[in-house]
Structures are given as C-alpha cells and as structure tokens.
Motif scaffolding. Structure first.
Motif, PDB file in Angstrom:
ATOM      1  N   LEU A 160       0.823  -1.204   0.000  1.00 16.83           N
ATOM      2  CA  LEU A 160       0.000   0.000   0.000  1.00 16.83           C
ATOM      3  C   LEU A 160       0.864   1.263   0.000  1.00 16.83           C
ATOM      4  CD1 LEU A 160      -2.813  -0.987   2.533  1.00 16.83           C
ATOM      5  CD2 LEU A 160      -2.978  -0.887   0.049  1.00 16.83           C
ATOM      6  N   ALA A 161       1.959   1.241   0.765  1.00 18.52           N
ATOM      7  CA  ALA A 161       2.847   2.410   0.817  1.00 18.52           C
ATOM      8  C   ALA A 161       3.457   2.680  -0.557  1.00 18.52           C
ATOM      9  CB  ALA A 161       3.944   2.188   1.856  1.00 18.52           C
ATOM     10  N   ASP A 162       3.863   1.621  -1.260  1.00 19.66           N
ATOM     11  CA  ASP A 162       4.433   1.795  -2.603  1.00 19.66           C
ATOM     12  C   ASP A 162       3.394   2.382  -3.557  1.00 19.66           C
ATOM     13  OD1 ASP A 162       6.837   0.799  -1.732  1.00 19.66           O
ATOM     14  OD2 ASP A 162       6.466  -1.251  -2.449  1.00 19.66           O
ATOM     15  N   MET A 163       2.159   1.922  -3.446  1.00 17.18           N
ATOM     16  CA  MET A 163       1.094   2.463  -4.295  1.00 17.18           C
ATOM     17  C   MET A 163       0.852   3.935  -3.988  1.00 17.18           C
ATOM     18  SD  MET A 163      -1.638  -0.710  -4.282  1.00 17.18           S
ATOM     19  CE  MET A 163      -2.810   0.188  -5.284  1.00 17.18           C
ATOM     20  N   LEU A 164       0.866   4.298  -2.704  1.00 14.79           N
ATOM     21  CA  LEU A 164       0.655   5.699  -2.328  1.00 14.79           C
ATOM     22  C   LEU A 164       1.773   6.589  -2.849  1.00 14.79           C
ATOM     23  CD1 LEU A 164      -0.606   5.259   1.351  1.00 14.79           C
ATOM     24  CD2 LEU A 164      -1.945   6.056  -0.602  1.00 14.79           C
ATOM     25  N   LEU A 165       3.008   6.119  -2.746  1.00 12.43           N
ATOM     26  CA  LEU A 165       4.135   6.902  -3.256  1.00 12.43           C
ATOM     27  C   LEU A 165       4.032   7.079  -4.767  1.00 12.43           C
ATOM     28  CD1 LEU A 165       7.073   5.401  -1.147  1.00 12.43           C
ATOM     29  CD2 LEU A 165       6.030   7.659  -0.900  1.00 12.43           C
ATOM     30  N   GLY A 166       3.558   6.047  -5.457  1.00 14.21           N
ATOM     31  CA  GLY A 166       3.351   6.172  -6.899  1.00 14.21           C
ATOM     32  C   GLY A 166       2.294   7.211  -7.229  1.00 14.21           C
ATOM     33  N   HIS A 167       1.214   7.253  -6.444  1.00 15.45           N
ATOM     34  CA  HIS A 167       0.172   8.253  -6.661  1.00 15.45           C
ATOM     35  C   HIS A 167       0.686   9.658  -6.357  1.00 15.45           C
ATOM     36  CE1 HIS A 167      -2.419   5.111  -7.584  1.00 15.45           C
ATOM     37  NE2 HIS A 167      -3.382   5.249  -6.691  1.00 15.45           N
ATOM     38  N   LEU A 168       1.562   9.772  -5.348  1.00 14.09           N
ATOM     39  CA  LEU A 168       2.152  11.085  -5.049  1.00 14.09           C
ATOM     40  C   LEU A 168       2.944  11.611  -6.235  1.00 14.09           C
ATOM     41  CD1 LEU A 168       3.424  10.658  -1.361  1.00 14.09           C
ATOM     42  CD2 LEU A 168       1.370  11.831  -2.139  1.00 14.09           C
ATOM     43  N   SER A 169       3.694  10.740  -6.878  1.00 15.48           N
ATOM     44  CA  SER A 169       4.476  11.154  -8.059  1.00 15.48           C
ATOM     45  C   SER A 169       3.554  11.641  -9.171  1.00 15.48           C
ATOM     46  CB  SER A 169       5.334   9.983  -8.556  1.00 15.48           C
ATOM     47  OG  SER A 169       6.265   9.586  -7.572  1.00 15.48           O
ATOM     48  N   GLN A 170       2.440  10.949  -9.378  1.00 21.30           N
ATOM     49  CA  GLN A 170       1.499  11.366 -10.420  1.00 21.30           C
ATOM     50  C   GLN A 170       0.855  12.708 -10.079  1.00 21.30           C
ATOM     51  OE1 GLN A 170      -1.121   8.147 -12.019  1.00 21.30           O
ATOM     52  NE2 GLN A 170      -0.062   6.830 -10.561  1.00 21.30           N
ATOM     53  N   LEU A 171       0.551  12.924  -8.798  1.00 19.17           N
ATOM     54  CA  LEU A 171      -0.032  14.201  -8.397  1.00 19.17           C
ATOM     55  C   LEU A 171       0.960  15.341  -8.582  1.00 19.17           C
ATOM     56  CD1 LEU A 171      -2.001  13.144  -5.194  1.00 19.17           C
ATOM     57  CD2 LEU A 171      -2.972  14.026  -7.316  1.00 19.17           C
ATOM     58  N   ARG A 172       2.215  15.094  -8.280  1.00 17.81           N
ATOM     59  CA  ARG A 172       3.236  16.136  -8.487  1.00 17.81           C
ATOM     60  C   ARG A 172       3.374  16.468  -9.978  1.00 17.81           C
ATOM     61  NH1 ARG A 172       6.227  13.618  -3.990  1.00 17.81           N
ATOM     62  NH2 ARG A 172       6.320  15.134  -2.288  1.00 17.81           N
ATOM     63  N   ALA A 173       3.290  15.436 -10.824  1.00 16.97           N
ATOM     64  CA  ALA A 173       3.376  15.674 -12.265  1.00 16.97           C
ATOM     65  C   ALA A 173       2.199  16.519 -12.743  1.00 16.97           C
ATOM     66  CB  ALA A 173       3.408  14.338 -13.011  1.00 16.97           C
ATOM     67  N   LEU A 174       1.011  16.254 -12.216  1.00 13.88           N
ATOM     68  CA  LEU A 174      -0.156  17.058 -12.586  1.00 13.88           C
ATOM     69  C   LEU A 174      -0.013  18.499 -12.101  1.00 13.88           C
ATOM     70  CD1 LEU A 174      -3.020  14.497 -11.833  1.00 13.88           C
ATOM     71  CD2 LEU A 174      -2.328  15.356 -14.079  1.00 13.88           C
ATOM     72  N   ALA A 175       0.539  18.670 -10.889  1.00 16.56           N
ATOM     73  CA  ALA A 175       0.750  20.025 -10.370  1.00 16.56           C
ATOM     74  C   ALA A 175       1.740  20.798 -11.238  1.00 16.56           C
ATOM     75  CB  ALA A 175       1.239  19.956  -8.922  1.00 16.56           C
ATOM     76  N   GLN A 176       2.757  20.097 -11.733  1.00 13.98           N
ATOM     77  CA  GLN A 176       3.736  20.749 -12.625  1.00 13.98           C
ATOM     78  C   GLN A 176       3.085  21.155 -13.941  1.00 13.98           C
ATOM     79  OE1 GLN A 176       7.022  18.024 -13.002  1.00 13.98           O
ATOM     80  NE2 GLN A 176       7.785  18.416 -10.932  1.00 13.98           N
ATOM     81  N   ILE A 292      -6.614  11.081  -5.806  1.00 12.18           N
ATOM     82  CA  ILE A 292      -6.786  11.307  -4.363  1.00 12.18           C
ATOM     83  C   ILE A 292      -7.827  10.349  -3.798  1.00 12.18           C
ATOM     84  CG2 ILE A 292      -7.586  12.978  -2.645  1.00 12.18           C
ATOM     85  CD1 ILE A 292      -6.336  15.169  -4.458  1.00 12.18           C
ATOM     86  N   GLU A 293      -8.881  10.095  -4.547  1.00  5.40           N
ATOM     87  CA  GLU A 293      -9.906   9.158  -4.084  1.00  5.40           C
ATOM     88  C   GLU A 293      -9.342   7.737  -3.989  1.00  5.40           C
ATOM     89  OE1 GLU A 293     -13.314   8.090  -2.394  1.00  5.40           O
ATOM     90  OE2 GLU A 293     -12.746  10.133  -2.957  1.00  5.40           O
ATOM     91  N   GLN A 294      -8.486   7.364  -4.929  1.00 10.37           N
ATOM     92  CA  GLN A 294      -7.829   6.060  -4.850  1.00 10.37           C
ATOM     93  C   GLN A 294      -6.922   5.985  -3.629  1.00 10.37           C
ATOM     94  OE1 GLN A 294      -5.833   5.709  -8.627  1.00 10.37           O
ATOM     95  NE2 GLN A 294      -7.712   5.279  -9.753  1.00 10.37           N
ATOM     96  N   MET A 295      -6.232   7.070  -3.329  1.00 17.83           N
ATOM     97  CA  MET A 295      -5.386   7.118  -2.136  1.00 17.83           C
ATOM     98  C   MET A 295      -6.215   7.007  -0.863  1.00 17.83           C
ATOM     99  SD  MET A 295      -2.662  10.094  -3.220  1.00 17.83           S
ATOM    100  CE  MET A 295      -1.746   9.981  -1.680  1.00 17.83           C
ATOM    101  N   ARG A 296      -7.384   7.637  -0.860  1.00 17.89           N
ATOM    102  CA  ARG A 296      -8.249   7.583   0.314  1.00 17.89           C
ATOM    103  C   ARG A 296      -8.639   6.132   0.623  1.00 17.89           C
ATOM    104  NH1 ARG A 296     -11.828  11.543   2.016  1.00 17.89           N
ATOM    105  NH2 ARG A 296     -11.875  12.444  -0.073  1.00 17.89           N
ATOM    106  N   GLU A 297      -8.981   5.360  -0.399  1.00 20.15           N
ATOM    107  CA  GLU A 297      -9.361   3.962  -0.203  1.00 20.15           C
ATOM    108  C   GLU A 297      -8.204   3.146   0.360  1.00 20.15           C
ATOM    109  OE1 GLU A 297     -10.773   2.570  -3.925  1.00 20.15           O
ATOM    110  OE2 GLU A 297     -12.550   3.887  -3.962  1.00 20.15           O
ATOM    111  N   GLN A 298      -6.984   3.424  -0.105  1.00 21.24           N
ATOM    112  CA  GLN A 298      -5.821   2.676   0.370  1.00 21.24           C
ATOM    113  C   GLN A 298      -5.459   3.068   1.803  1.00 21.24           C
ATOM    114  OE1 GLN A 298      -3.116   3.827  -2.702  1.00 21.24           O
ATOM    115  NE2 GLN A 298      -4.180   2.662  -4.278  1.00 21.24           N
ATOM    116  N   VAL A 299      -5.571   4.357   2.110  1.00 25.13           N
ATOM    117  CA  VAL A 299      -5.223   4.835   3.450  1.00 25.13           C
ATOM    118  C   VAL A 299      -6.164   4.248   4.509  1.00 25.13           C
ATOM    119  CG1 VAL A 299      -5.277   6.910   4.902  1.00 25.13           C
ATOM    120  CG2 VAL A 299      -4.031   6.941   2.741  1.00 25.13           C
ATOM    121  N   GLN A 300      -7.420   3.959   4.115  1.00 21.08           N
ATOM    122  CA  GLN A 300      -8.370   3.392   5.065  1.00 21.08           C
ATOM    123  C   GLN A 300      -7.897   2.059   5.640  1.00 21.08           C
ATOM    124  OE1 GLN A 300     -11.164   4.960   6.147  1.00 21.08           O
ATOM    125  NE2 GLN A 300     -10.556   6.684   4.871  1.00 21.08           N
TER     126      GLN A 300
END
Length: 303
Positions: A160-176, A292-300
């Motif tokens: 789950l942590a690896d999946m969350l870190l992958g989503h963080l990278s995608q969010l940073r790319a979108l912010a850029q 973010i919604e996918q991250m929410r499900e994993q964080v639960q």
C-alpha cells in the motif's frame, strides 16, 4: 519503521498430550488458532474460543492489545481430538455413563432425541482434553500466529505504501502541468476585468453616478482577485504531498494522520477545479481528484 496494513490472516496448529496419561496410551489433542483482521477506526477484538479455552481470553486479549493498535480482529481457537483418523474413541465407561444419563433424561422427557454419533464423539473429545492445561500451549501458539499476522500486515502495508508513493508522483506531475497555466489564467482574468471596467466607465458617462461606477469596479476587482488565486492552492497541495511522503517513509501508526491529509488534498484539488477558467486546468483537477480518491481507499487500510 514499517507501515502496517490492518488487513491480514494467519493460523497455526500444535499438538498437546493430556496431563494425566493412561497406561500405554497418552491421549493427544490438536490445538488450532487463527487470527484475521480487517480495517476499523479503533482496535476491536473478538474471540471465538472452545469451551476449554474461554478462561484464557484475558491473557490473549492482553497479548494482542500489546501489538495491535487498530483493526477489527477476530481470534478463533479450538481443540480437536487426534486419535485414530482424527477421532477420539470413547471409553466403555463413558458410553455406559452417557447411556445412563440419556435414559434418565428420557424418563422425564420422552420426546427428547437420542444422542447422535457425532455428539458422542464430541463429548469423548471433551473428556480426552479435559485434563490438559492449555495455558502455556495457547499462549505459545497465539504468539506464533500473531507474529505471522504482523508479518502479513507488514507485507500488505509495504504494498500500500508503494502504491501511495506512486500516486504522489502522479499528483506532483499534474501540479507541474498546472503551474504554467497560472499566468495564462491571470491574463485571461485580467482581460475580463478590463472589459468589465470599461463597461462600468461607460455606465458612469451615462446614467450611472461616479459612486455607482466605483462600487461596480471594486466588486469586479474583488472577484478578479479571488478567481486568479490558484497558485495558493498549488502551493498548499505541494506541501501536503511532501508531508504525506514524509509520513509514509517514517512509518508507524500513520493511518489517521494520512486520512486527514487526504481530505486536505481533496479540498485543494476541488478548489483548483472550481477556480479554473481553462479546460486544461479543469482536466488536471479531475485527474487529481481521481488519484486522491484512490489514495483515500488505500489509506483506510493503514494502521
């Protein structure tokens, strides 16, 4: 420190002999323990133990409570006779006693059904294990199963942590991708503001008073300032992403804090979309909210 999931399963069995052995034959029984857990806001322990093991529930509760912090955890423990073919053979004395008790019961209750073979074998198994002291055996076996459960929760937590870190990278790319759009958005809003200002000045030259024109201009200026302030959302979003990554790499009991940060992420992405004046920025906002919604499900599922 590792990140633990609240989802896991482990089980084990052990064989124990009766404390009082008969001559030439030692009754043997098999003890089984299994623990399964799913996500929960708090630690919720449930025990389903055989009658012979109910007295050990407080010790088991203390054992699990020292290692688990969150999750709905179910503990099952049972005893199975391990005679020939896994069936405990009832002694003639026991059969005689059961027959006498059954006759006495049916004297008072003629409609009472007769004992079945399965019921007799179950009672025979209980007699075989009645003199066994299960305290040490169940503590040892439960400790082993708990260790296996923690290992399983750690493996799932790492995934789950690896999946969350992958989503963080995608969010940073979108912010850029969104960052260069901010000057474009500001320019579009500036042009709209100037058009509305000229409209207000035109009204002032006609029937409107100078005070009305000034109020109209101030209203448009305020709306303009609010609409173009998307850079602030991107800055806060980046700060939340950094904090989430720091917590994941730190590990430990991070589930509740991550859940709060995910809510903040969603708020920033939603505000970014509501302030958007371009289709591209709207698309970025939607993609962010999906991640973010996918991250929410994993964080639960994180402890």
């Amino acid at each position: 420190m590792p990140v633990y999931s609240m989802t896991g399963y482990a089980s084990a069995q052990a064989t124990a002999g009766a404390a009082a052995a008969t001559e030439g034959k030692t009754p043997v029984a098999r003890l089984g323990v299994e623990i399964r857990s799913v996500n929960s806001r708090f630690l919720d322990l449930t025990f389903k133990l055989a009658d012979e093991l109910r007295g050990h529930e407080p010790a088991l509760r203390e054992l699990l409570g020292a290692k688990l912090k969150r999750g709905k955890v179910e503990v099952r423990a049972g005893i199975e006779g391990a005679g020939t073919g896994g069936v405990s053979e009832p002694s003639p004395r026991m059969l005689q006693r059961l027959g006498a008790v059954q006759d006495q019961v049916r004297d008072w209750m003629p409609d009472a059904p007769a004992l079945t073979v399965a019921e007799i074998l179950r009672l025979a198994s209980s007699e075989t294990t009645a003199d066994v002291d299960w305290g040490e055996a169940i503590q040892s076996l439960a400790s082993q199963v708990l260790k296996d459960l923690l290992a399983a929760r750690e493996r799932e937590g790492k995934r789950l942590a690896d999946m969350l870190l992958g989503h963080l990278s995608q969010l940073r790319a979108l912010a850029q991708q969104a960052q260069p759009l901010v000057p474009q958005l500001v320019e579009q809003q500036r042009q709209r503001f100037l058009e509305r200002w000229k409209e207000a000045m035109g009204l002032a030259e006609g029937s409107a008073t100078p005070e009305a024109a000034q109020d109209r201009a101030l209203t448009e200026a305020t709306s303009y300032a609010i609409r173009i302030d998307v850079a602030e959302e991107l800055t806060r979003l980046a700060a939340h992403l950094d904090e989430i990554e720091r917590l994941i790499k730190k590990g430990g009991e991070i589930g509740k804090r991550l859940d709060f940060l995910i809510q903040e992420l969603h708020r920033e992405a939603n505000t970014l979309g509501s302030k958007s004046a371009t289709l591209e920025l709207t698309r970025i906002s939607v993609d962010m909210k999906v991640l973010i919604e996918q991250m929410r499900e994993q964080v639960q599922n994180l402890e």
